[in-house]
Design a protein around this motif. Sequence first.
Motif, PDB file in Angstrom:
ATOM      1  N   ASP A 146       0.846  -1.190   0.000  1.00  0.00           N
ATOM      2  CA  ASP A 146       0.000   0.000   0.000  1.00  0.00           C
ATOM      3  C   ASP A 146       0.887   1.247   0.000  1.00  0.00           C
ATOM      4  OD1 ASP A 146      -1.807   2.027   0.351  1.00  0.00           O
ATOM      5  OD2 ASP A 146      -2.812   1.144   2.096  1.00  0.00           O
ATOM      6  N   PRO A 147       1.153   1.836  -1.162  1.00  0.00           N
ATOM      7  CA  PRO A 147       2.021   3.022  -1.239  1.00  0.00           C
ATOM      8  C   PRO A 147       1.532   4.200  -0.396  1.00  0.00           C
ATOM      9  CG  PRO A 147       1.681   2.082  -3.419  1.00  0.00           C
ATOM     10  CD  PRO A 147       0.735   1.369  -2.497  1.00  0.00           C
ATOM     11  N   SER A 148       0.244   4.212  -0.056  1.00  0.00           N
ATOM     12  CA  SER A 148      -0.270   5.311   0.763  1.00  0.00           C
ATOM     13  C   SER A 148       0.317   5.281   2.175  1.00  0.00           C
ATOM     14  CB  SER A 148      -1.795   5.265   0.845  1.00  0.00           C
ATOM     15  OG  SER A 148      -2.235   4.184   1.656  1.00  0.00           O
ATOM     16  N   LEU A 149       0.939   4.167   2.545  1.00  0.00           N
ATOM     17  CA  LEU A 149       1.549   4.046   3.865  1.00  0.00           C
ATOM     18  C   LEU A 149       2.961   4.631   3.907  1.00  0.00           C
ATOM     19  CD1 LEU A 149       0.449   0.409   4.798  1.00  0.00           C
ATOM     20  CD2 LEU A 149      -0.442   2.536   5.778  1.00  0.00           C
ATOM     21  N   ALA A 150       3.470   5.088   2.775  1.00  0.00           N
ATOM     22  CA  ALA A 150       4.847   5.589   2.707  1.00  0.00           C
ATOM     23  C   ALA A 150       5.150   6.657   3.757  1.00  0.00           C
ATOM     24  CB  ALA A 150       5.152   6.112   1.303  1.00  0.00           C
ATOM     25  N   PRO A 151       4.253   7.641   4.002  1.00  0.00           N
ATOM     26  CA  PRO A 151       4.565   8.652   5.015  1.00  0.00           C
ATOM     27  C   PRO A 151       4.753   8.068   6.412  1.00  0.00           C
ATOM     28  CG  PRO A 151       2.780   9.404   3.606  1.00  0.00           C
ATOM     29  CD  PRO A 151       2.997   7.956   3.284  1.00  0.00           C
ATOM     30  N   ALA A 152       4.123   6.936   6.694  1.00  0.00           N
ATOM     31  CA  ALA A 152       4.294   6.282   7.990  1.00  0.00           C
ATOM     32  C   ALA A 152       5.504   5.366   8.003  1.00  0.00           C
ATOM     33  CB  ALA A 152       3.038   5.496   8.360  1.00  0.00           C
ATOM     34  N   CYS A 153       5.892   4.863   6.833  1.00  0.00           N
ATOM     35  CA  CYS A 153       7.030   3.949   6.752  1.00  0.00           C
ATOM     36  C   CYS A 153       8.353   4.662   7.012  1.00  0.00           C
ATOM     37  CB  CYS A 153       7.068   3.273   5.383  1.00  0.00           C
ATOM     38  SG  CYS A 153       5.734   2.078   5.109  1.00  0.00           S
ATOM     39  N   GLU A 154       8.449   5.905   6.593  1.00  0.00           N
ATOM     40  CA  GLU A 154       9.713   6.639   6.767  1.00  0.00           C
ATOM     41  C   GLU A 154      10.085   6.804   8.240  1.00  0.00           C
ATOM     42  OE1 GLU A 154      11.715  10.964   5.603  1.00  0.00           O
ATOM     43  OE2 GLU A 154       9.913  10.270   4.578  1.00  0.00           O
ATOM     44  N   GLY A 207      -1.115  -3.035   6.155  1.00  0.00           N
ATOM     45  CA  GLY A 207      -0.871  -3.486   4.792  1.00  0.00           C
ATOM     46  C   GLY A 207      -1.650  -4.717   4.391  1.00  0.00           C
ATOM     47  N   ILE A 208      -2.335  -5.337   5.363  1.00  0.00           N
ATOM     48  CA  ILE A 208      -3.134  -6.527   5.054  1.00  0.00           C
ATOM     49  C   ILE A 208      -4.417  -6.094   4.370  1.00  0.00           C
ATOM     50  CG2 ILE A 208      -4.369  -8.484   6.046  1.00  0.00           C
ATOM     51  CD1 ILE A 208      -2.377  -8.421   8.360  1.00  0.00           C
ATOM     52  N   GLU A 209      -4.705  -6.687   3.235  1.00  0.00           N
ATOM     53  CA  GLU A 209      -5.875  -6.281   2.457  1.00  0.00           C
ATOM     54  C   GLU A 209      -7.123  -6.960   2.996  1.00  0.00           C
ATOM     55  OE1 GLU A 209      -7.254  -5.100  -1.863  1.00  0.00           O
ATOM     56  OE2 GLU A 209      -5.184  -5.321  -1.334  1.00  0.00           O
ATOM     57  N   VAL A 210      -7.988  -6.184   3.614  1.00  0.00           N
ATOM     58  CA  VAL A 210      -9.281  -6.685   4.078  1.00  0.00           C
ATOM     59  C   VAL A 210     -10.328  -5.640   3.743  1.00  0.00           C
ATOM     60  CG1 VAL A 210      -8.325  -8.070   5.958  1.00  0.00           C
ATOM     61  CG2 VAL A 210      -8.989  -5.715   6.380  1.00  0.00           C
ATOM     62  N   ALA A 215      -9.943  -2.067   7.531  1.00  0.00           N
ATOM     63  CA  ALA A 215      -8.654  -1.703   6.934  1.00  0.00           C
ATOM     64  C   ALA A 215      -8.405  -0.209   7.069  1.00  0.00           C
ATOM     65  CB  ALA A 215      -8.633  -2.110   5.461  1.00  0.00           C
ATOM     66  N   GLU A 216      -9.433   0.589   6.899  1.00  0.00           N
ATOM     67  CA  GLU A 216      -9.283   2.046   7.021  1.00  0.00           C
ATOM     68  C   GLU A 216      -8.875   2.427   8.433  1.00  0.00           C
ATOM     69  OE1 GLU A 216     -11.892   6.128   6.259  1.00  0.00           O
ATOM     70  OE2 GLU A 216     -12.792   4.146   5.922  1.00  0.00           O
ATOM     71  N   LEU A 217      -9.447   1.759   9.418  1.00  0.00           N
ATOM     72  CA  LEU A 217      -9.109   2.046  10.811  1.00  0.00           C
ATOM     73  C   LEU A 217      -7.670   1.656  11.108  1.00  0.00           C
ATOM     74  CD1 LEU A 217      -9.886   2.988  13.616  1.00  0.00           C
ATOM     75  CD2 LEU A 217     -10.869   0.713  14.038  1.00  0.00           C
ATOM     76  N   ARG A 218      -7.219   0.530  10.569  1.00  0.00           N
ATOM     77  CA  ARG A 218      -5.837   0.105  10.801  1.00  0.00           C
ATOM     78  C   ARG A 218      -4.850   1.072  10.153  1.00  0.00           C
ATOM     79  NH1 ARG A 218      -7.593  -5.334   9.962  1.00  0.00           N
ATOM     80  NH2 ARG A 218      -6.648  -5.360   7.902  1.00  0.00           N
ATOM     81  N   ARG A 219      -5.177   1.551   8.973  1.00  0.00           N
ATOM     82  CA  ARG A 219      -4.298   2.536   8.334  1.00  0.00           C
ATOM     83  C   ARG A 219      -4.257   3.833   9.140  1.00  0.00           C
ATOM     84  NH1 ARG A 219      -6.486   0.257   3.519  1.00  0.00           N
ATOM     85  NH2 ARG A 219      -8.150   1.825   3.491  1.00  0.00           N
ATOM     86  N   ALA A 220      -5.411   4.255   9.636  1.00  0.00           N
ATOM     87  CA  ALA A 220      -5.459   5.475  10.446  1.00  0.00           C
ATOM     88  C   ALA A 220      -4.633   5.305  11.715  1.00  0.00           C
ATOM     89  CB  ALA A 220      -6.908   5.812  10.794  1.00  0.00           C
ATOM     90  N   SER A 221      -4.693   4.133  12.322  1.00  0.00           N
ATOM     91  CA  SER A 221      -3.931   3.870  13.539  1.00  0.00           C
ATOM     92  C   SER A 221      -2.432   3.899  13.266  1.00  0.00           C
ATOM     93  CB  SER A 221      -4.341   2.518  14.124  1.00  0.00           C
ATOM     94  OG  SER A 221      -3.689   2.268  15.348  1.00  0.00           O
ATOM     95  N   ALA A 222      -2.013   3.291  12.161  1.00  0.00           N
ATOM     96  CA  ALA A 222      -0.589   3.282  11.800  1.00  0.00           C
ATOM     97  C   ALA A 222      -0.083   4.692  11.532  1.00  0.00           C
ATOM     98  CB  ALA A 222      -0.363   2.397  10.576  1.00  0.00           C
ATOM     99  N   HIS A 223      -0.874   5.495  10.833  1.00  0.00           N
ATOM    100  CA  HIS A 223      -0.464   6.873  10.547  1.00  0.00           C
ATOM    101  C   HIS A 223      -0.415   7.704  11.834  1.00  0.00           C
ATOM    102  CE1 HIS A 223      -0.086   7.013   6.213  1.00  0.00           C
ATOM    103  NE2 HIS A 223      -1.202   6.332   6.073  1.00  0.00           N
TER     104      HIS A 223
END
Length: 261
Positions: A146-154, A207-210, A215-223
């Motif tokens: 999920d490239p949208s996670l890049a800002p959190a990956c750095e 990054g797990i596709e569900v 999935a939106e909540l998990r991405r928000a939590s990671a960010h």
Amino acid sequence: MSPIVAHPDVRRMLMRMRSLTDAARAIAYSLAHAIDRQHDAGAGEAQVDWAQRAALLTPVAKAFATDVGFEVASLGVQVHGGMGYIEETGAARHLRDARIFQIYEGTNGIQAIDLVTRKLGLGDGLAFKALVDDLRSMIADAQAEDPSLAPACEPATAAIGELVFAANWLTRAASEGRQEDLLSGATAFLRLFAIAAGGALLLKAAGIEVDAPAAELRRASAHAFAVDELPHAAALRIAVIQGGRMLGPVTPSVLALMQES
């Protein structure tokens, strides 16, 4: 009148509560997974590897989860405002109850000492290195998924770097017999360990596709964790390596003054 969730600072506190809880839970799940794999592996090298992974994560899971439990309960009182401070909402009771868990089963300071004196060097440091390699792989895989996670990956990658630097410094302090430096940096190191591991684990989950909305909540939590917690990694690394300098001026005369005041 708007509901309090319309206020950005309330949303910030709620997301911090969520991301801290998710990170602590993810570390606990990782520990449980290592214990299960240890039991399933039978005798041999794999069994030893998983046993060392479980031993390494045990003080981190205990101390971080209980620290986070108290922090989240405190934020819960703050979210409720004045109503949170009285008994009607129950928020204050959660705060009082959560405090004891940082003391049960060995205080969290003891857990940190156990981490730096006994667990960090397991397998001549290979257990720690293997975990770090896995955390880095989680970050890389999440960004690929999920490239949208890049800002959190750095910041997650940067936190892993700070963790490795601090671990190497503590290992050198131990080998040189600098016990004061080793022990004074233990608590900061455990927190650094937890947020670095927690950031990678949250990215793995994100990054797990569900199906949405999970999935939106998990991405928000990671960010949220990347913005609110991971930047502390650099400061914690400094606290690890300079902890002895803070304690150095605490002479017997200073201790006497502290007791009198």
